[in-house]
Design a protein around this motif. Structure first.
Motif, PDB file in Angstrom:
ATOM      1  N   THR A 153       0.270  12.594   0.568  1.00 21.20           N
ATOM      2  CA  THR A 153       1.084  11.390   0.385  1.00 21.20           C
ATOM      3  C   THR A 153       1.893  11.072   1.632  1.00 21.20           C
ATOM      4  O   THR A 153       1.999   9.911   2.048  1.00 21.20           O
TER       5      THR A 153
ATOM      6  N   ILE B  59      -6.145   5.151  -3.050  1.00 22.85           N
ATOM      7  CA  ILE B  59      -5.422   5.020  -1.785  1.00 22.85           C
ATOM      8  C   ILE B  59      -6.309   5.285  -0.573  1.00 22.85           C
ATOM      9  O   ILE B  59      -6.324   4.496   0.376  1.00 22.85           O
TER      10      ILE B  59
ATOM     11  N   GLY C  35      -6.983  -0.273  -6.820  1.00 16.02           N
ATOM     12  CA  GLY C  35      -6.366   1.047  -6.759  1.00 16.02           C
ATOM     13  C   GLY C  35      -5.812   1.486  -8.099  1.00 16.02           C
ATOM     14  O   GLY C  35      -5.982   2.644  -8.509  1.00 16.02           O
TER      15      GLY C  35
ATOM     16  N   SER D  88       0.895   4.111  -2.963  1.00 15.60           N
ATOM     17  CA  SER D  88       0.767   5.553  -2.723  1.00 15.60           C
ATOM     18  C   SER D  88       1.855   6.325  -3.453  1.00 15.60           C
ATOM     19  O   SER D  88       1.587   7.366  -4.082  1.00 15.60           O
TER      20      SER D  88
ATOM     21  N   LEU E 150       0.826  -1.207   0.000  1.00 15.30           N
ATOM     22  CA  LEU E 150       0.000   0.000   0.000  1.00 15.30           C
ATOM     23  C   LEU E 150       0.863   1.261   0.000  1.00 15.30           C
ATOM     24  O   LEU E 150       0.495   2.270  -0.611  1.00 15.30           O
TER      25      LEU E 150
END
Length: 460
Positions: A105, A237, A323, A71, A67
């Motif tokens: 982020t 995300i 995603g 991102s 993950l």
């Protein structure tokens, strides 16, 4: 990994102090380098132990690492997709936009790598601020204020019970460290009713952020009104924060999670079917993609609540695949919107005659969205469906119908936008630029990699 966190924070500073004429080139270079140096984290030696410690408060494992990479992978793609419509903005607004995206982020990375539950909660809520500013300031229509209000109140009202549950955990166990906090009935000695109350309070925030059907009303409004970078980050995300939190807290509340699995799984699979039906009556391209995200995330929640190994493996695979695919679909919808100035499917038709190369990307992305073999979306859905069938054989009926309708609305989106004759007012169109083709290819290239090496994103 700690270097990646510091470098991502450096992007926030660069967004503020970089001279205007070098702003976009500097941020694109920094984000691309940041993505490249993060890729070795996916190598198998990082999974040799369950946790890869960064500091006393930060660590990664086989759940959080994919993950984090997702991102960072989407950050330069979001900047790339936003540059065209931001060039018409004043320079101060461009700098503000890129700063917010960099802060978002960094907050996402802190959330996925937080080892302490309280730090996780703070970083989890910190993602709300830049997102709501991007929606309300850079939204396309006047309804963006209503969309921001929906997003704010759903998130805040869902997060308050989580905060109370975390404070109760700390007062009872004097620890909020994720690997050390384990609540099972024999070990904790806490009454089962109290454990169930804590479990329900903890997952409310994640079900609103995921979102599960019933807490999803903010999502279509936020997606439709958000700018392209906001839609990409939301779909790719921010929705995964809910799934990540569910997996983390399901391991902590193992006994009450098993105790309450029946009503939660039932509601999730029913919500997946309902949203698949809703998708088939949408006239707005972004609204259709947003509702399809709700259906996929309902399957993710059902996989978590099944409390099986297959369900958890399918959850992480489907989250990563969704995603990339949903972000690519929003990019395609934005490319059409920038040329036709409408998102209505009845007016966005016959585009294969005007932009034939873009039709290839539409076909590939729609196929990935429906779970066409051998793409990873199929394996994620099969893992979850197998776990649900093992849990209760009757679920094959609802999940099977849901998969059929998922294929129908994906094909409907492709057919409605690409086939038939185009409207008469669409005489000339700006061609698709090489940078936009590069953006779309970078969305779909990881899916090919995961097809060839699926162990990269499988829990170990």
């Amino acid at each position: 990994m700690l270097t990646i966190l510091l470098t991502s924070f450096g992007m926030v500073i660069s967004s503020i102090i970089t001279p205007t004429q070098f702003l976009w080139r500097t941020l694109m270079a920094q984000s691309s380098v940041l993505t490249l140096i993060s890729l070795p984290v996916l190598l198998p030696f990082h999974y040799a132990s369950s946790w890869h410690t960064l500091s006393s408060s930060l660590a990664t494992d086989s759940l959080s690492t994919p993950l984090i990479i997702l991102s960072l992978w989407l950050l330069p793609l979001a900047l790339m997709a936003s540059r065209r419509h931001l060039q018409q903005e004043p320079l101060t607004y461009q700098r503000t936009y890129t700063t917010l995206l960099s802060i978002l982020t960094f907050a996402l990375m802190a959330t996925f790598s937080a080892l302490d539950i309280v730090l996780f909660y703070i970083a989890f809520e910190a993602t709300l601020i830049p997102t709501i500013i991007m929606i309300t300031r850079w939204g396309h229509q006047q309804e963006r204020l209503q969309a921001g209000t929906y997003f704010l109140f759903y998130t805040l009202f869902g997060s308050l019970p989580l905060l109370v549950a975390l404070l109760s955990l700390y007062s009872s166990f004097d620890s909020t460290n994720i690997p050390l906090t384990l609540l099972t009935d024999p070990l904790s000695g806490t009454p089962i009713n109290t454990l169930i109350l804590w479990w329900v309070a903890s997952i409310m925030a994640f079900l609103a952020k995921l979102p599960m059907y019933g807490t999803h009303l903010w999502l279509p409004k936020a997606h439709v009104e958000a700018p392209i970078a906001g839609s990409m980050v939301l779909a790719a995300i921010l929705l995964k924060l809910g799934g990540y939190g569910l997996v983390r807290f399901a391991s902590i509340f193992s006994y009450p999670a098993n105790f309450t699995s029946t009503p939660l799984v039932t509601f999730c699979i029913w919500g997946a079917l309902a949203t698949s039906l809703i998708c088939m009556r949408q006239t707005d391209m972004k609204a259709l993609i947003a509702y399809s995200s709700v259906g996929h995330m309902s399957l993710v929640a059902a996989g978590v609540f099944s409390q099986t190994s297959w369900g958890l493996h399918g959850t992480i695979i489907l989250m990563i695949a969704h995603g990339l695919v949903s972000s690519g679909l929003f990019c395609l919808a934005n490319l059409s919107y920038e040329r036709t100035y409408t998102r209505t499917l009845a007016l966005n038709r016959g585009l294969k005659l005007l932009m034939p190369l873009l039709t290839i990307w539409w076909l590939m992305t729609a196929a990935a969205n429906m779970g066409l073999p051998p793409l990873p979306s199929l394996f994620g859905e099969l893992f979850i469906m197998t776990a649900l069938i093992t849990w209760n054989p009757w679920t094959i009926l609802i999940t099977g119908i849901t998969a059929v309708f998922s294929a129908i609305y994906s094909l409907y989106l492709f057919q409605a936008s690409q086939h038939s004759s185009h409207p008469q007012y669409l005489k000339k169109m700006t061609p698709v630029f090489s940078l936009e083709h590069l953006n779309l290819s970078l969305h779909l290239a990881p899916l090919v990699l995961f097809t060839l090496k699926p162990e990269i994103i499988c829990l170990t």
